[in-house]
Design a protein around this motif. Sequence first.
Motif, PDB file in Angstrom:
ATOM      1  N   ASN A   1       0.799  -1.223   0.000  1.00  0.00           N
ATOM      2  CA  ASN A   1       0.000   0.000   0.000  1.00  0.00           C
ATOM      3  C   ASN A   1       0.835   1.279   0.000  1.00  0.00           C
ATOM      4  OD1 ASN A   1      -2.622  -1.167  -0.004  1.00  0.00           O
ATOM      5  ND2 ASN A   1      -2.372  -1.681   2.154  1.00  0.00           N
ATOM      6  N   ARG A   2       2.012   1.240   0.642  1.00  0.00           N
ATOM      7  CA  ARG A   2       2.799   2.455   0.789  1.00  0.00           C
ATOM      8  C   ARG A   2       4.273   2.195   0.466  1.00  0.00           C
ATOM      9  NH1 ARG A   2       0.242   6.524   3.417  1.00  0.00           N
ATOM     10  NH2 ARG A   2       2.204   7.418   4.150  1.00  0.00           N
ATOM     11  N   ILE A   3       4.957   3.249   0.051  1.00  0.00           N
ATOM     12  CA  ILE A   3       6.379   3.145  -0.289  1.00  0.00           C
ATOM     13  C   ILE A   3       7.225   2.681   0.908  1.00  0.00           C
ATOM     14  CG2 ILE A   3       8.409   4.389  -1.135  1.00  0.00           C
ATOM     15  CD1 ILE A   3       6.319   4.031  -3.268  1.00  0.00           C
ATOM     16  N   PRO A   4       7.025   3.229   2.110  1.00  0.00           N
ATOM     17  CA  PRO A   4       7.838   2.754   3.239  1.00  0.00           C
ATOM     18  C   PRO A   4       7.723   1.245   3.467  1.00  0.00           C
ATOM     19  CG  PRO A   4       6.739   4.790   3.827  1.00  0.00           C
ATOM     20  CD  PRO A   4       6.168   4.362   2.511  1.00  0.00           C
ATOM     21  N   GLU A   5       6.551   0.690   3.169  1.00  0.00           N
ATOM     22  CA  GLU A   5       6.380  -0.761   3.307  1.00  0.00           C
ATOM     23  C   GLU A   5       7.285  -1.504   2.336  1.00  0.00           C
ATOM     24  OE1 GLU A   5       2.293  -2.283   3.445  1.00  0.00           O
ATOM     25  OE2 GLU A   5       1.638  -0.212   3.742  1.00  0.00           O
ATOM     26  N   LEU A   6       7.408  -0.977   1.111  1.00  0.00           N
ATOM     27  CA  LEU A   6       8.278  -1.612   0.116  1.00  0.00           C
ATOM     28  C   LEU A   6       9.730  -1.595   0.580  1.00  0.00           C
ATOM     29  CD1 LEU A   6       6.798  -0.053  -3.164  1.00  0.00           C
ATOM     30  CD2 LEU A   6       6.482  -2.394  -2.361  1.00  0.00           C
ATOM     31  N   ILE A   7      10.161  -0.462   1.112  1.00  0.00           N
ATOM     32  CA  ILE A   7      11.536  -0.348   1.585  1.00  0.00           C
ATOM     33  C   ILE A   7      11.803  -1.343   2.721  1.00  0.00           C
ATOM     34  CG2 ILE A   7      13.267   1.198   2.586  1.00  0.00           C
ATOM     35  CD1 ILE A   7      12.452   1.885  -0.311  1.00  0.00           C
ATOM     36  N   GLN A   8      10.867  -1.451   3.647  1.00  0.00           N
ATOM     37  CA  GLN A   8      11.029  -2.377   4.768  1.00  0.00           C
ATOM     38  C   GLN A   8      11.040  -3.831   4.300  1.00  0.00           C
ATOM     39  OE1 GLN A   8      12.210   0.034   7.110  1.00  0.00           O
ATOM     40  NE2 GLN A   8      11.660  -1.825   8.215  1.00  0.00           N
ATOM     41  N   GLU A   9      10.208  -4.144   3.306  1.00  0.00           N
ATOM     42  CA  GLU A   9      10.157  -5.510   2.785  1.00  0.00           C
ATOM     43  C   GLU A   9      11.469  -5.887   2.090  1.00  0.00           C
ATOM     44  OE1 GLU A   9       6.429  -7.549   2.772  1.00  0.00           O
ATOM     45  OE2 GLU A   9       7.762  -6.867   4.378  1.00  0.00           O
ATOM     46  N   ILE A  10      12.093  -4.924   1.442  1.00  0.00           N
ATOM     47  CA  ILE A  10      13.403  -5.164   0.806  1.00  0.00           C
ATOM     48  C   ILE A  10      14.456  -5.437   1.882  1.00  0.00           C
ATOM     49  CG2 ILE A  10      15.280  -4.079  -0.494  1.00  0.00           C
ATOM     50  CD1 ILE A  10      13.094  -2.555  -2.064  1.00  0.00           C
ATOM     51  N   LYS A  11      14.463  -4.593   2.900  1.00  0.00           N
ATOM     52  CA  LYS A  11      15.449  -4.749   3.968  1.00  0.00           C
ATOM     53  C   LYS A  11      15.286  -6.069   4.712  1.00  0.00           C
ATOM     54  CE  LYS A  11      16.276   0.156   4.899  1.00  0.00           C
ATOM     55  NZ  LYS A  11      16.328   1.202   5.950  1.00  0.00           N
ATOM     56  N   ALA A  12      14.007  -6.521   4.837  1.00  0.00           N
ATOM     57  CA  ALA A  12      13.730  -7.765   5.558  1.00  0.00           C
ATOM     58  C   ALA A  12      13.937  -8.998   4.693  1.00  0.00           C
ATOM     59  CB  ALA A  12      12.301  -7.737   6.102  1.00  0.00           C
ATOM     60  N   GLY A  13      14.161  -8.781   3.375  1.00  0.00           N
ATOM     61  CA  GLY A  13      14.392  -9.902   2.476  1.00  0.00           C
ATOM     62  C   GLY A  13      13.131 -10.562   1.951  1.00  0.00           C
ATOM     63  N   ARG A  14      11.983  -9.959   2.222  1.00  0.00           N
ATOM     64  CA  ARG A  14      10.729 -10.526   1.717  1.00  0.00           C
ATOM     65  C   ARG A  14      10.461 -10.111   0.269  1.00  0.00           C
ATOM     66  NH1 ARG A  14       9.463  -9.726   7.272  1.00  0.00           N
ATOM     67  NH2 ARG A  14       8.845  -7.556   6.906  1.00  0.00           N
ATOM     68  N   LEU A  15      11.118  -9.065  -0.180  1.00  0.00           N
ATOM     69  CA  LEU A  15      11.109  -8.649  -1.581  1.00  0.00           C
ATOM     70  C   LEU A  15      12.552  -8.523  -2.047  1.00  0.00           C
ATOM     71  CD1 LEU A  15       8.396  -5.801  -1.672  1.00  0.00           C
ATOM     72  CD2 LEU A  15       8.160  -8.101  -2.632  1.00  0.00           C
ATOM     73  N   ASP A  16      12.814  -8.920  -3.286  1.00  0.00           N
ATOM     74  CA  ASP A  16      14.160  -8.755  -3.832  1.00  0.00           C
ATOM     75  C   ASP A  16      14.415  -7.321  -4.279  1.00  0.00           C
ATOM     76  OD1 ASP A  16      15.139 -11.556  -3.756  1.00  0.00           O
ATOM     77  OD2 ASP A  16      13.429 -11.886  -5.093  1.00  0.00           O
ATOM     78  N   ALA A  17      13.363  -6.679  -4.719  1.00  0.00           N
ATOM     79  CA  ALA A  17      13.486  -5.303  -5.193  1.00  0.00           C
ATOM     80  C   ALA A  17      12.098  -4.689  -5.284  1.00  0.00           C
ATOM     81  CB  ALA A  17      14.179  -5.257  -6.557  1.00  0.00           C
ATOM     82  N   ALA A  18      12.048  -3.399  -5.568  1.00  0.00           N
ATOM     83  CA  ALA A  18      10.766  -2.711  -5.776  1.00  0.00           C
ATOM     84  C   ALA A  18      10.953  -1.672  -6.858  1.00  0.00           C
ATOM     85  CB  ALA A  18      10.287  -2.048  -4.489  1.00  0.00           C
ATOM     86  N   ILE A  19       9.889  -1.408  -7.598  1.00  0.00           N
ATOM     87  CA  ILE A  19       9.945  -0.367  -8.624  1.00  0.00           C
ATOM     88  C   ILE A  19       9.214   0.856  -8.085  1.00  0.00           C
ATOM     89  CG2 ILE A  19       7.934  -1.380  -9.807  1.00  0.00           C
ATOM     90  CD1 ILE A  19       9.199  -0.254 -12.435  1.00  0.00           C
ATOM     91  N   ILE A  20       9.937   1.982  -8.049  1.00  0.00           N
ATOM     92  CA  ILE A  20       9.441   3.212  -7.436  1.00  0.00           C
ATOM     93  C   ILE A  20       9.743   4.380  -8.373  1.00  0.00           C
ATOM     94  CG2 ILE A  20       9.641   4.721  -5.405  1.00  0.00           C
ATOM     95  CD1 ILE A  20      10.711   2.301  -3.850  1.00  0.00           C
ATOM     96  N   GLU A  21       8.876   5.377  -8.411  1.00  0.00           N
ATOM     97  CA  GLU A  21       9.111   6.565  -9.237  1.00  0.00           C
ATOM     98  C   GLU A  21      10.447   7.172  -8.825  1.00  0.00           C
ATOM     99  OE1 GLU A  21       9.147  10.232 -11.169  1.00  0.00           O
ATOM    100  OE2 GLU A  21       9.207  10.062  -8.994  1.00  0.00           O
ATOM    101  N   ASP A  22      11.237   7.588  -9.811  1.00  0.00           N
ATOM    102  CA  ASP A  22      12.648   7.888  -9.515  1.00  0.00           C
ATOM    103  C   ASP A  22      12.865   9.043  -8.539  1.00  0.00           C
ATOM    104  OD1 ASP A  22      11.940   9.829 -11.426  1.00  0.00           O
ATOM    105  OD2 ASP A  22      13.969   9.910 -12.238  1.00  0.00           O
TER     106      ASP A  22
END
Length: 262
Positions: free
Chosen positions: A178-199
């Motif tokens: 739902n939110r960008i901070p969630e994507l960043i946390q998921e990357i750090k936790a290893g639950r996502l390999d990467a995320a696509i975000i507006e530059d």
Amino acid sequence: MKRIVSYIFVSILLIGMLAACGTSEEPSKTGSNKNGSDKKTLVMGTSADYAPFEFIDTAKGDDIIGVDIDIAKAVTEKLGYNFEVRDMDFGGLIQALQSGQVDFVLSAMSATDERRKSIDFSDIYYTSKHMIVSKKGSGLTKVEDLKGKKIGAQLGTIQEEKAKELAKTVDMSVENRNRIPELIQEIKAGRLDAAIIEDTVAKGYLDNNPDIEGFTVEDADGGYAIALPKNSELTPEFNKALKEMLDNGELDAIIKKWFEKK
């Protein structure tokens, strides 16, 4: 004799009435729109499901808002027009333009060569750029490296659409948050390999999180432009207004206003 006098009296009366009608003021030929203005109203077609370009924030009301709405307001105001927005499916926008249902389309539409065969486009007002963000040292430096990876995207954004587009050519899975901070946390936790975000948004997170990195991906279809009917007289007018907005920083301010919202 009485009949003659009566006839003359009636004739004079009719002549007087006709003369009075002839001197009455004719109605204005300039029609007023629903706001009571004499300005011409242009109808803008859009598909209000593409934040932050055009969307409805149901928590705040039912108005269509976003980047493209603000651009349309600025352009039409500079050119002396009023405008109204007509919401429809994205797939029907070009047909609506060709059939005269709308005067122009502002809906984050890429000015592709294929579309240019049937409609006109203004100059480009925005070139899509995205960043693939991953944990530092992940080894992800190009799109091909995403094969077999789990990629995150913010729900309802253009980045979600871009991720789905990339998944058609690269064998990767896409998950929404739902939110960008969630994507960043998921990357750090290893639950996502990467995320696509507006530059521009991603760069802010990269500056504040030294343990993540990223690379930029650009859309290949030439960027977003205002769509108009083939050989429209409005095209040079719109280009003039867009150039003015680009030169004075107004266009950049509109884009930053919406993309910096989190």
